[in-house]
Structure formats: C-alpha cells, structure tokens
Design a protein around this motif. Structure first.
Motif, PDB file in Angstrom:
ATOM      1  N   GLY A  28       0.817  -1.206   0.000  1.00 17.83           N
ATOM      2  CA  GLY A  28       0.000   0.000   0.000  1.00 17.83           C
ATOM      3  C   GLY A  28       0.852   1.258   0.000  1.00 17.83           C
ATOM      4  N   TYR A  29       1.961   1.228   0.749  1.00 18.70           N
ATOM      5  CA  TYR A  29       2.826   2.403   0.806  1.00 18.70           C
ATOM      6  C   TYR A  29       3.539   2.624  -0.522  1.00 18.70           C
ATOM      7  CZ  TYR A  29       6.084   5.804   2.758  1.00 18.70           C
ATOM      8  OH  TYR A  29       6.803   6.940   3.013  1.00 18.70           O
ATOM      9  N   ILE A  30       3.942   1.530  -1.195  1.00 18.95           N
ATOM     10  CA  ILE A  30       4.560   1.645  -2.521  1.00 18.95           C
ATOM     11  C   ILE A  30       3.579   2.265  -3.513  1.00 18.95           C
ATOM     12  CG2 ILE A  30       5.463   0.332  -4.489  1.00 18.95           C
ATOM     13  CD1 ILE A  30       6.608  -1.666  -2.445  1.00 18.95           C
ATOM     14  N   PHE A  31       2.365   1.783  -3.520  1.00 18.48           N
ATOM     15  CA  PHE A  31       1.339   2.354  -4.404  1.00 18.48           C
ATOM     16  C   PHE A  31       1.107   3.831  -4.084  1.00 18.48           C
ATOM     17  CE2 PHE A  31      -1.101  -1.867  -5.348  1.00 18.48           C
ATOM     18  CZ  PHE A  31      -0.019  -2.273  -6.124  1.00 18.48           C
ATOM     19  N   TYR A  32       1.062   4.122  -2.793  1.00 13.77           N
ATOM     20  CA  TYR A  32       0.802   5.497  -2.374  1.00 13.77           C
ATOM     21  C   TYR A  32       1.912   6.436  -2.859  1.00 13.77           C
ATOM     22  CZ  TYR A  32       0.113   9.456   0.793  1.00 13.77           C
ATOM     23  OH  TYR A  32      -0.075  10.706   1.302  1.00 13.77           O
ATOM     24  N   LEU A  33       3.164   6.019  -2.706  1.00 13.42           N
ATOM     25  CA  LEU A  33       4.276   6.858  -3.166  1.00 13.42           C
ATOM     26  C   LEU A  33       4.236   7.046  -4.674  1.00 13.42           C
ATOM     27  CD1 LEU A  33       7.281   5.639  -0.977  1.00 13.42           C
ATOM     28  CD2 LEU A  33       5.888   7.699  -0.707  1.00 13.42           C
ATOM     29  N   TRP A  34       3.856   6.011  -5.400  1.00 15.56           N
ATOM     30  CA  TRP A  34       3.767   6.126  -6.862  1.00 15.56           C
ATOM     31  C   TRP A  34       2.725   7.164  -7.247  1.00 15.56           C
ATOM     32  CZ3 TRP A  34      -0.418   4.648 -10.104  1.00 15.56           C
ATOM     33  CH2 TRP A  34      -0.142   4.744 -11.468  1.00 15.56           C
ATOM     34  N   LEU A  35       1.579   7.117  -6.610  1.00 15.88           N
ATOM     35  CA  LEU A  35       0.529   8.091  -6.911  1.00 15.88           C
ATOM     36  C   LEU A  35       0.946   9.501  -6.511  1.00 15.88           C
ATOM     37  CD1 LEU A  35      -2.601   6.082  -5.753  1.00 15.88           C
ATOM     38  CD2 LEU A  35      -2.103   6.779  -8.091  1.00 15.88           C
ATOM     39  N   SER A  48      -8.476  13.059 -11.689  1.00 16.86           N
ATOM     40  CA  SER A  48      -8.315  12.830 -10.257  1.00 16.86           C
ATOM     41  C   SER A  48      -8.682  11.409  -9.838  1.00 16.86           C
ATOM     42  CB  SER A  48      -9.166  13.826  -9.463  1.00 16.86           C
ATOM     43  OG  SER A  48     -10.535  13.676  -9.791  1.00 16.86           O
ATOM     44  N   GLN A  49      -9.120  10.553 -10.784  1.00 21.71           N
ATOM     45  CA  GLN A  49      -9.467   9.174 -10.448  1.00 21.71           C
ATOM     46  C   GLN A  49      -8.326   8.215 -10.741  1.00 21.71           C
ATOM     47  OE1 GLN A  49     -12.180   8.128  -8.937  1.00 21.71           O
ATOM     48  NE2 GLN A  49     -13.078  10.162  -8.796  1.00 21.71           N
ATOM     49  N   LEU A  50      -7.098   8.717 -10.642  1.00 22.55           N
ATOM     50  CA  LEU A  50      -5.949   7.905 -11.036  1.00 22.55           C
ATOM     51  C   LEU A  50      -5.788   6.582 -10.289  1.00 22.55           C
ATOM     52  CD1 LEU A  50      -3.341  10.669 -11.749  1.00 22.55           C
ATOM     53  CD2 LEU A  50      -4.147   8.947 -13.335  1.00 22.55           C
ATOM     54  N   PRO A  51      -6.203   6.424  -9.040  1.00 23.31           N
ATOM     55  CA  PRO A  51      -6.070   5.090  -8.439  1.00 23.31           C
ATOM     56  C   PRO A  51      -6.730   3.991  -9.256  1.00 23.31           C
ATOM     57  CG  PRO A  51      -6.613   6.709  -6.770  1.00 23.31           C
ATOM     58  CD  PRO A  51      -6.728   7.399  -8.090  1.00 23.31           C
ATOM     59  N   VAL A  52      -7.729   4.362 -10.050  1.00 26.27           N
ATOM     60  CA  VAL A  52      -8.417   3.353 -10.860  1.00 26.27           C
ATOM     61  C   VAL A  52      -7.468   2.677 -11.830  1.00 26.27           C
ATOM     62  CG1 VAL A  52     -10.274   2.992 -12.538  1.00 26.27           C
ATOM     63  CG2 VAL A  52     -10.612   4.569 -10.621  1.00 26.27           C
ATOM     64  N   SER A  53      -6.422   3.390 -12.287  1.00 28.78           N
ATOM     65  CA  SER A  53      -5.489   2.794 -13.241  1.00 28.78           C
ATOM     66  C   SER A  53      -4.772   1.592 -12.649  1.00 28.78           C
ATOM     67  CB  SER A  53      -4.467   3.835 -13.706  1.00 28.78           C
ATOM     68  OG  SER A  53      -3.721   4.330 -12.608  1.00 28.78           O
ATOM     69  N   LEU A  54      -4.567   1.582 -11.337  1.00 31.62           N
ATOM     70  CA  LEU A  54      -3.963   0.411 -10.695  1.00 31.62           C
ATOM     71  C   LEU A  54      -4.904  -0.786 -10.719  1.00 31.62           C
ATOM     72  CD1 LEU A  54      -2.357   2.123  -7.565  1.00 31.62           C
ATOM     73  CD2 LEU A  54      -1.124   1.108  -9.471  1.00 31.62           C
ATOM     74  N   CYS A  55      -6.186  -0.534 -10.760  1.00 35.07           N
ATOM     75  CA  CYS A  55      -7.171  -1.621 -10.747  1.00 35.07           C
ATOM     76  C   CYS A  55      -7.187  -2.407 -12.052  1.00 35.07           C
ATOM     77  CB  CYS A  55      -8.569  -1.062 -10.476  1.00 35.07           C
ATOM     78  SG  CYS A  55      -8.716  -0.159  -8.932  1.00 35.07           S
ATOM     79  N   LEU A  56      -6.608  -1.866 -13.107  1.00 38.10           N
ATOM     80  CA  LEU A  56      -6.652  -2.520 -14.407  1.00 38.10           C
ATOM     81  C   LEU A  56      -5.650  -3.657 -14.537  1.00 38.10           C
ATOM     82  CD1 LEU A  56      -6.973   0.689 -16.631  1.00 38.10           C
ATOM     83  CD2 LEU A  56      -8.791  -0.768 -15.714  1.00 38.10           C
ATOM     84  N   ARG A  62      -7.181  -4.844  -8.081  1.00 38.86           N
ATOM     85  CA  ARG A  62      -8.377  -4.027  -7.952  1.00 38.86           C
ATOM     86  C   ARG A  62      -8.957  -4.142  -6.548  1.00 38.86           C
ATOM     87  NH1 ARG A  62     -13.248  -6.101 -11.284  1.00 38.86           N
ATOM     88  NH2 ARG A  62     -13.177  -7.564  -9.534  1.00 38.86           N
ATOM     89  N   ASP A  63      -9.051  -5.376  -6.056  1.00 39.01           N
ATOM     90  CA  ASP A  63      -9.588  -5.570  -4.717  1.00 39.01           C
ATOM     91  C   ASP A  63      -8.714  -4.875  -3.673  1.00 39.01           C
ATOM     92  OD1 ASP A  63     -11.579  -7.079  -5.865  1.00 39.01           O
ATOM     93  OD2 ASP A  63     -10.633  -9.014  -5.391  1.00 39.01           O
ATOM     94  N   PHE A  64      -7.387  -4.943  -3.883  1.00 42.14           N
ATOM     95  CA  PHE A  64      -6.476  -4.325  -2.921  1.00 42.14           C
ATOM     96  C   PHE A  64      -6.630  -2.804  -2.925  1.00 42.14           C
ATOM     97  CE2 PHE A  64      -2.479  -2.422  -1.631  1.00 42.14           C
ATOM     98  CZ  PHE A  64      -2.159  -3.143  -0.485  1.00 42.14           C
ATOM     99  N   VAL A  65      -6.679  -2.212  -4.121  1.00 44.59           N
ATOM    100  CA  VAL A  65      -6.773  -0.758  -4.229  1.00 44.59           C
ATOM    101  C   VAL A  65      -8.073  -0.248  -3.629  1.00 44.59           C
ATOM    102  CG1 VAL A  65      -6.998   1.155  -5.875  1.00 44.59           C
ATOM    103  CG2 VAL A  65      -5.221  -0.578  -6.197  1.00 44.59           C
ATOM    104  N   TYR A  66      -9.177  -0.921  -3.927  1.00 46.39           N
ATOM    105  CA  TYR A  66     -10.458  -0.464  -3.418  1.00 46.39           C
ATOM    106  C   TYR A  66     -10.545  -0.605  -1.894  1.00 46.39           C
ATOM    107  CZ  TYR A  66     -12.795   0.502  -7.819  1.00 46.39           C
ATOM    108  OH  TYR A  66     -13.158   1.072  -9.015  1.00 46.39           O
TER     109      TYR A  66
END
Length: 446
Positions: A28-35, A48-56, A62-66
C-alpha cells in the motif's frame, strides 16, 4: 569415463503475486508513493481518479486498491459548474477513503458547483491539507466551512482580481486548531491569515498592491513563525513607513523577501535573534542604498546568520564587503547582480576573502560561495583566494577543527570570462586534492 547427466525439464513458475509475497502495508505504501510522487504533481484536474489505473492490472490488484483508504485520500478537483462528472463518483471516492486524512486541491470557478462543494466540505473534519484556488465566494453562506480539526496546511489562491467577501475565509482559519502552515497568494488584504496567527510556524505571503504596513500587521499577529516567505508584486509609488517598534519573531530561522522598496519596511521592523538564513531579491533598481541601510539594521539583531543570498540588491563593492564583515558565521554566500554592473564583485572582494598565513580566517566557516554577474577579476586573484581556503593536507599547523573551518567545499562563478587553460589545470589539481567542487562560466565558458 565421462557420464552424462540428464537435466530435469524446465518448468515455468507462475509470476510472484506481490500482494501475497509482501506485507500489505508495504504494498500500500509503494502504491501510495507512486501516486503521490509520480502522478499527482503532473496531472490535470480532470484526472483525479488515477487510483483506478492500478485496478486494471488484475482482479487482486483491484480488490487491494479499493480496500486501501490512503490511495483515495488525495483529491484534485475543479468544483465549477459543469466540471464535476457526477456527484455519485465523488461520494464513492470519499467513501473509499474511509477515515483517512484528506489532501484536497480544489479549484472553484465562476459559477461554483455548490452541490460538489457541499459534499466535499461535509468531510472538513478530515482535511489535512487544503488548497483553494478561488474565483467565486458566493457560496460562502450556503455551505458550512467550520470544524477543520485536522487541518495543518492551508493554501489560498485568489488570482489577480479583487475577490469580494474574501474575509469569509477567516472562518476556516479560526476553526483549524492544528493549522501550522499557510500560503496566501492574493491581491486581497491578507488579514484573514492573522486569525489565530500565534499557531503558525510557516507563512508564505504573495501580495499584490498590499502596503508593507499590512504585511507587518500580519507578522505581528504570528509571533511563533519559523519560516517566512514574502513576495511583493506592486508598482505603486513607495511611501516610507513611520518608525515602529520592532516585531520580535523569537523562533524565526528562515526569511525570504522578494519584491521592491517595500522590503525596507520589513527589514527595519523585524527582530529575529535566531535567524540563520536570509534570501533577498530586489525587483526594481530604485532605493537600494536605503535597502542596504535597512538590511544592516536587521543584521544587527541577527548574530547567527549562516546563509545569505542577495539578488540584484547591492550597488557597491564596499556594500558587499560590509555585509561579509558583519557576519562571521557565514557558511553560504550568494550574490547576484545585473550583468552590466561590472566591478560590483571585483579584486577587492576576492582579496578580502583571501586567507593569508595561519591566522584567523576572515570568514572561518565559509563553505559555499556563489557569485553571478558583474565579475571582472583576474584569474590569479580568483585562484589565490580559492587556494588560500584549502589548507595543505600535510600541514601540522592546522588542527582538524581549523582545517574543517577554513575549507571551501563549492565555488560557482557565472557572468564572467572563462579562465585560461593553464589556470584551469591548476584549479583542477586543487579540486582533485581537496574535493572542492567548482562550477560556472569561469571554468567551462557557458
């Protein structure tokens, strides 16, 4: 006899699922730093919905990001009529952030989208950082703007037009007990900043056509400031300020002033005994002699300065030497002048900085020296000054303390003619032996 071995058939292992191999907090912290570091600083408000790109990537991603509230806590949005796609999407994003602190960058155009603002400000108790770029404050009476119990950083941009009812922002300041960091970029009076100003540690004021007296009123209301940046953008006629009692900023360590003759009023009115960094840039030529006198009056109250930067501020070489003489603790000195003012930084300055013999250094802690423009100094004079501040490595006369105190670490000279090739060779030898870093036109001609 040589026997052959039969190698086992190769088998393809399935790719490692990082969500299983690594602790979820780390992923989660790695994803957060990337964003946060790679995407958000460069994105447009419509993305502003960029976290959605990780869900692809996959269903597990997707489950983790949400299920990761922090990934939804940074919101960049334009809350102008017609700019918000759907309120439902905004509400879902806020729900996914659960109870995480919110970091919002909101542009409020004219006319504003009051429904979107109502949804956003309903979560005001979770705001940690809030940036408002405001062109319309007509919504102020319809939407509650109180209860910013976690807000620590607040930035306001109102553009270069007078914004009616800007005093309404005082409500936000007064209901933010943890507010420590404020940026105010506006043509309007910065008065709202002074509300609960005793809480503030960092203040960045960019003001347009605002008298220096009003800026000083704000500083007087913020006695616990540690870092201050003040930028004046104004071409109004200078009006000298009456003498007033100096404002004591007991905790101030860094002061940046950028503007015109109004700066002299600040210099004459502030007392900062712990000030260690002063950065000044003068935009207009007139009145610099008054500026030097005002600067010297500030320096008299700031005995611990380690870093001074003066941009387009000085008129004479004697003025420069007087600043150096008055500050024995300097570690970094930066002086920038107009290219046409040849002689501002000349032989006299370099000879003054040259340490001869084994006595006390003129500037015992000078480590970084930057001179830009107005240089017309012979190669030998420059080289002699540099060499004098690099103690011989084998000289027993120097203790480890005095060697460290008298050693330059970096020199940058721009706006001057390059050194001769043979002089550069001698300088390179000094650098190789001492670790000195040299940059600028005097060594590369660019």
């Amino acid at each position: 006899m040589v026997t052959s071995r039969r190698l086992p058939p190769t088998s393809k292992k399935p790719p490692t699922n990082l969500l299983i191999a690594l602790p979820p907090e780390l992923v989660g912290y790695i994803f957060y730093l990337w964003l946060l570091e790679s995407i958000y600083p460069n994105t447009a408000y419509s993305h502003s919905q960029l976290p959605v790109s990780l869900c692809l990537v996959s269903k597990s991603w997707r489950d983790f990001v949400y299920a990761s509230p922090l990934l939804w806590s940074h919101i960049i949005i334009e809350a102008s009529r017609g700019a918000v796609p759907t309120l439902h999407a905004l509400q879902k994003r806020l729900q996914r952030s659960q109870t995480a602190p919110l970091f919002l960058d909101i542009v409020i155009g004219e006319p504003s989208d009051r429904d979107a603002l109502r949804v956003l400000f309903a979560e005001s108790s979770r705001f940690r950082h809030l940036t408002l770029s405001v062109l319309d404050l007509s919504w102020r009476g319809d939407i509650p703007t109180q209860g910013f119990t976690q807000l620590s950083k607040f930035t306001v941009h109102t553009g270069f037009q007078v914004l009616p009812h800007v005093e309404a922002l005082s409500i936000i300041f007064s209901s933010a007990p943890r507010l420590r960091y404020v940026k105010w970029h506006s043509i309007d009076d910065p008065g709202p900043v002074a509300v609960n100003g005793h809480q503030l540690h960092f203040l960045h004021l960019t003001v347009v056509d605002t008298p220096a007296a009003r800026v000083l009123d704000v500083l007087a209301a913020c006695p616990n400031l540690r870092d201050v940046v003040i930028r004046f953008y104004s071409e109004h006629e200078y009006i000298p300020m009456p003498v007033r009692e100096r404002i004591l900023l007991q905790e101030l360590h860094s002061l940046v002033l950028d503007g015109n003759r109004d700066l002299t009023g600040v210099l004459r009115s502030v007392q900062a005994p712990l000030l260690s960094r002063l950065d000044m840039h003068w935009r207009y030529f007139s009145g610099r002699e008054d500026g030097l006198e005002a600067l010297q009056s500030l320096l008299a109250y700031s005995p611990h300065l380690e870093e001074i930067a003066l941009g387009r501020f000085l008129e004479t070489e004697d003025g420069l030497i007087s600043i150096i003489t008055a500050n024995k603790n300097l570690v970094t000195l930066t002086v920038v002048s107009e290219p046409y003012r040849k002689g501002l930084i000349g032989d006299k300055t370099f000879k003054f900085l040259t340490h001869e013999g084994h006595g006390d250094c003129t500037l015992p802690q000078l480590e970084n020296l930057v001179f830009r423009n107005a240089l017309d100094v012979p190669d030998e004079v420059v080289l002699r000054m540099i060499a004098s501040r690099i103690p011989p490595p084998e000289d027993p006369e120097y203790s480890s303390h005095s060697r460290q105190a008298c050693t330059l670490k970096s020199v940058r000279l721009d706006g001057c003619r390059p050194m001769a090739v043979e002089t550069i060779s001698r300088l390179e030898a000094i650098c190789q032996e001492s670790g000195l870093k040299v940059e600028g036109a005097f060594v590369n001609g660019n």
